[in-house]
Design a protein around this motif. Sequence first.
Motif, PDB file in Angstrom:
ATOM      1  N   GLY A  27      86.629  43.287  99.929  1.00 51.02           N
ATOM      2  CA  GLY A  27      85.680  44.381  99.743  1.00 51.02           C
ATOM      3  C   GLY A  27      84.991  44.417  98.401  1.00 51.02           C
ATOM      4  O   GLY A  27      84.509  45.475  97.968  1.00 51.02           O
ATOM      5  N   VAL A  28      84.899  43.283  97.713  1.00 50.53           N
ATOM      6  CA  VAL A  28      84.234  43.197  96.407  1.00 50.53           C
ATOM      7  C   VAL A  28      82.867  42.557  96.590  1.00 50.53           C
ATOM      8  O   VAL A  28      82.740  41.499  97.216  1.00 50.53           O
ATOM      9  CB  VAL A  28      85.084  42.375  95.413  1.00 50.53           C
ATOM     10  N   LYS A  29      81.830  43.179  96.060  1.00 45.77           N
ATOM     11  CA  LYS A  29      80.473  42.660  96.191  1.00 45.77           C
ATOM     12  C   LYS A  29      80.244  41.489  95.235  1.00 45.77           C
ATOM     13  O   LYS A  29      80.923  41.359  94.211  1.00 45.77           O
ATOM     14  CB  LYS A  29      79.451  43.763  95.936  1.00 45.77           C
ATOM     15  N   THR A  30      79.241  40.668  95.562  1.00 46.40           N
ATOM     16  CA  THR A  30      78.984  39.456  94.783  1.00 46.40           C
ATOM     17  C   THR A  30      77.494  39.242  94.522  1.00 46.40           C
ATOM     18  O   THR A  30      76.837  38.447  95.221  1.00 46.40           O
ATOM     19  CB  THR A  30      79.548  38.216  95.507  1.00 46.40           C
ATOM     20  N   PRO A  31      76.913  39.891  93.525  1.00 48.56           N
ATOM     21  CA  PRO A  31      75.602  39.456  93.059  1.00 48.56           C
ATOM     22  C   PRO A  31      75.711  38.014  92.553  1.00 48.56           C
ATOM     23  O   PRO A  31      76.766  37.600  92.065  1.00 48.56           O
ATOM     24  CB  PRO A  31      75.290  40.423  91.909  1.00 48.56           C
TER      25      PRO A  31
END
Length: 655
Positions: free
Chosen positions: A80-84
């Motif tokens: 559940g961690v976003k990745t720009p």
Amino acid sequence: MNFRQVHLDFHTSEKIPGIGSRFSKAQFQKALKTGHVNSITVFSKCHHGWAYHPSQANEIHPGLDFDLLGAQIEAAHEIGVKTPVYLSAGFDEKMALRHPEWLVVGKDGGKLVPPDFTSPGYHLFCFNSPYLDYLLAQIEEVVEHYDADGIFLDIVGVRQCHCQYCTRTLLEEGKNPLDDKSVLELGERVYANYTKKVRETIDRIKPGLPVFHNGGHIQRGRRDLAFMDSHLELESLPTGGWGYDHFPLSARYVQQLGMDYLGMTGKFHGTWGEFGGFKHPNALRYEVSLAAANGAKSSIGDQMHPQGEMDMATYQLIGAAYQELQEKEEWLDNVKPVADIALFSCQAYSCFMDKTQQEINPYSDPGAVRMFLEGKYLYDVVDGESNFDHYKIVILPDCERINPALKEKLDAFLQKGGKILASGKSGLYADKDAFAFDFGAEYLRESPYSPCYFRPDFEMEGLFRTAYVLYGQAEMVSLACGASLGRQEVPYFNRTAEHFCSHQHAPDSGEAAGPGMTEGKDGVYIGWEVFSEYARHGALIAKRMVQHALDLLLGEGKTLETSLGAQGVATLMEQEGRFVNHLLYAVPVKRGGGVEVIEDITPVHDVAVRLRLPKTIKRVYLAPQRTEIPFTQKDGAVEFKVEEICCHQMVVLEY
């Protein structure tokens, strides 16, 4: 936008083998969980120019034999961690060696930066060259093939370039390539075209995907540049050269732009690329809290080891700050600041007067913000497009002369009951040496003496009635229909080879040279560049002069008063149905060559707070503890006491 981000640098030389050889999904996830991270910027391309994934538009790092970017995105998304995704836009050292003709060229012919290829470092690319198409293809490839949650493009901005492409463009347009104004105007167009092309490239595949173009600073007064981003990331590493005053100044400007923004600090003792450098957990706790107190999310910079293993000490360090932040988020989102004072930024003023003009005085804005923080004044930093109506005071610091457009804007503000505080040459007409507003004085000329002295006619905390030296240029005025708040006095003589006394300047002669500070119908005028003076010299007299002026103009209208000491920070935010009062306390100390370090957090006790609010308060409690505290409310003033502040304490006032 997420509150708890990490910016994971990965600028890795081709001379290092085994890239990503120790990467582990489980270890990567463990680090993110330990750090309480919910967004991490991962690398497609670094300053060295290499890709960290299979690529047709670029070349994979010669020491990497698998898709590191894809593995990181998969591992992060799984928990559940976003990745720009990061791409170095302005630097690409691999291509600098192959295509030096694509580089930005300075007026002296130097390749920027550094000026040649004999020193370690990166070289800057011109987006008016074929390099732009090369970069756009890399962006397109990442957006098309990876589940990126955003794109972060680094080392960009408006450049004054004299490369063959820029020179040819100007010649074809019939312009002089040696004319600085024409070169800068082209640089503006080149940058705007670059951001437009990036947006178009991304939107063909994933419309609306967030994009940020990082130039290391959000220029006050250049909303057009800010709006080329989807959100703002305020790079501001206190130990990396920005200092602890930069972020509050930058944040209090961008908060009015209606965009999401975060404060970017670093885990490093110093700055980017420092392997093995760590700041104390208390420093990160304070920096993350300072971002929250100014309405910002947080990003903490890290740099991954070339072998791809996350340093667990770093994520224990980050977790010390982000665990606290996670508990506070309920009171941090969708807030708007409460402010009494509008600082018309000197940098924004320069843009307002002339878009291409350099900042007139780089010290005035930081000096003013430092005074506000120490004096616990609620302020915003504004530009020429801001609405002044809801402020009580507009400050024109040190060097802001008045043109017709600014005169009209400030006249409307005064007609609604506002007041102006001006200093130095601020408040004078742009085209003549006369005041544009009624400060109770008439302008005469610059003082021929340097330095001059100020003898106040008012009491000051911690200071006494005497003559105080001020080092900047003094302005001479005569009293008109206003009141003098103190007089200017001159030395016996200026220091020359023939006339000198003791180690520095000559003493005060006691001879009066007219008022040094006046009050009129429209506000207060101070005859020195006191904001710049405070930034450069830190003398208490400069701050006390400004504080007296502000207290005089605010009267009973000052929203916040507190017993919190000078090193404390106090802000007030409004959230739906409640106010949130942030109280912070830490003392940066200078170590080594002047690096500001926070190590110890000393609790402060029994801090009294008085807030004048337009709402009837029903409940006051500490957050995130949810402990109710007693308060009184009378004649619109709410009073309470906070028993202890240990780094950061929020007080919530529900209405």
